[in-house]
Enzyme design. Structure first.
Site, mmCIF file in Angstrom:
data_model
loop_
_atom_site.group_PDB
_atom_site.id
_atom_site.type_symbol
_atom_site.label_atom_id
_atom_site.label_comp_id
_atom_site.label_asym_id
_atom_site.label_seq_id
_atom_site.Cartn_x
_atom_site.Cartn_y
_atom_site.Cartn_z
ATOM 1 N N ASP A 252 -24.505 -35.692 43.890
ATOM 2 C CA ASP A 252 -24.923 -34.301 43.712
ATOM 3 C C ASP A 252 -24.001 -33.420 44.547
ATOM 4 O O ASP A 252 -23.795 -33.692 45.740
ATOM 5 C CB ASP A 252 -26.378 -34.143 44.179
ATOM 6 C CG ASP A 252 -26.993 -32.812 43.794
ATOM 7 O OD1 ASP A 252 -26.323 -31.768 43.948
ATOM 8 O OD2 ASP A 252 -28.152 -32.801 43.351
ATOM 9 N N SER B 16 -14.971 -18.068 35.805
ATOM 10 C CA SER B 16 -15.565 -17.626 34.548
ATOM 11 C C SER B 16 -15.159 -16.192 34.288
ATOM 12 O O SER B 16 -14.766 -15.463 35.215
ATOM 13 C CB SER B 16 -17.095 -17.728 34.641
ATOM 14 O OG SER B 16 -17.738 -17.062 33.573
ATOM 15 N N TYR C 250 -26.120 -15.991 37.660
ATOM 16 C CA TYR C 250 -24.832 -16.610 37.336
ATOM 17 C C TYR C 250 -23.669 -15.684 37.671
ATOM 18 O O TYR C 250 -22.670 -16.107 38.265
ATOM 19 C CB TYR C 250 -24.795 -16.977 35.852
ATOM 20 C CG TYR C 250 -23.523 -17.683 35.439
ATOM 21 C CD1 TYR C 250 -23.348 -19.038 35.718
ATOM 22 C CD2 TYR C 250 -22.514 -17.020 34.758
ATOM 23 C CE1 TYR C 250 -22.188 -19.702 35.335
ATOM 24 C CE2 TYR C 250 -21.353 -17.664 34.379
ATOM 25 C CZ TYR C 250 -21.189 -19.003 34.668
ATOM 26 O OH TYR C 250 -20.042 -19.652 34.302
ATOM 27 N N LYS D 202 -20.630 -16.516 40.280
ATOM 28 C CA LYS D 202 -19.227 -16.636 39.895
ATOM 29 C C LYS D 202 -18.360 -15.589 40.586
ATOM 30 O O LYS D 202 -17.181 -15.842 40.871
ATOM 31 C CB LYS D 202 -19.090 -16.562 38.369
ATOM 32 C CG LYS D 202 -19.528 -17.850 37.676
ATOM 33 C CD LYS D 202 -18.715 -19.042 38.184
ATOM 34 C CE LYS D 202 -19.106 -20.345 37.539
ATOM 35 N NZ LYS D 202 -18.307 -21.499 38.026
#
Length: 277
Positions: free
Chosen positions: A63, A146, A159, A163
């Site tokens: 992980d 991204s 998100y 990012k």
């Protein structure tokens, strides 16, 4: 293939599926040996077995939120292949554009911890585990960023914030690890990949690939300049090779290649995101 990575060794987090698996396969084709790291043993094994040279692919289950797991992955890379040249920090989750107004306070609290734990802390812990070996080889880190690292509405607030944080982390580490280690990123656009959502938002079984598969054959193209571009993860791997290759990008650090189909020149899809409120 160019052979730009001949003899190199890379560690790729989130290497069992999607862009991580595609980068692993491309790196092997370019001459590298790779260690793919992720939580799903079956997926890692399937990616290794499907490689053009499975002997140059090693799997490590773990992980990215565990420093011990990442330290073990680096140690296994060095033990198996003798060194480490490149870290590809890639493992991530998407929030499926879940807007602030659609999140309860409890979901926001738990979702933040999970998204930032994987998307940001996971990158930082991977860099922490890898940098001593990368200094030895004058290697590099390549982060999967991204379009949401630069623009809004590539995700929801969780998100997008994560990012943006990864972009800042990439730039900070590029300064801190220079001149021995280069740090860059690839800001990808949407692609057909098995990207999952956070468990805290009950999105862990949702796959982005399904969304692409459900598009009607006569659906309009996505509203980006390169609307005829492929959404296959393999088509995004070239910038990773470029940034990992010393001979091709040895003077590049702190930069993000925007491989997003031209989202940055398209403008916003709509004037405001809250007209429904």
């Amino acid at each position: 293939m160019s052979g730009w990575l001949e003899g190199d060794v890379a560690l790729i987090t989130g290497g069992g599926t999607g862009i991580g698996a595609a980068v692993a396969e491309r790196f092997v084709a370019e001459g590298a040996s790779v260690v793919i790291f992720g939580r799903g043993a079956d997926r890692l094994t399937a990616t290794r077995d499907a490689s053009i040279d499975p002997k140059r692919v090693h799997t490590v289950v773990g992980d990215v939120r565990s420093s011990d797991d990442l330290q073990r992955a680096v140690a296994e890379a060095v033990d198996r292949f003798g060194k480490l040249d490149t870290l590809v920090a890639n493992a991530g989750v998407w929030d499926y554009q879940r807007q602030l107004t659609r999140l309860s306070a409890e979901q926001l609290d738990a979702g933040f911890d999970e998204v930032f734990g994987i998307n940001v802390k996971g990158y930082l812990l991977a860099a922490s585990a890898a940098w001593p070996e990368l200094v030895k080889t004058r290697g590099s880190i390549v982060m999967t960023l991204s379009n949401a690292s630069f623009y809004v509405n590539g995700g929801g607030p969780l998100y997008t914030a994560s990012k943006h944080a990864c972009l800042g982390l990439m730039r900070e580490l590029a300064y801190e690890l220079a001149p021995k280690v280069r740090v860059n990123g690839v800001a990808c656009g949407g692609m057909r990949t098995d990207l999952r959502g956070p468990k805290a938002l009950a999105l862990e079984d949702r796959s982005l690939a399904v969304s692409f598969d459900r598009r009607a054959a006569d659906a309009p193209p996505p509203p980006i300049p390169l609307h005829d571009s492929s959404v296959d993860p393999a088509d995004f791997t070239g910038p990773y090779v470029l940034l990992a290759a010393r001979g091709q990008s040895g003077v590049i650090t702190g930069q993000a290649v925007q491989a997003d189909g031209g989202i940055g020149v398209r403008g916003f899809a709509s004037a405001a995101g809250g007209d429904h409120l």
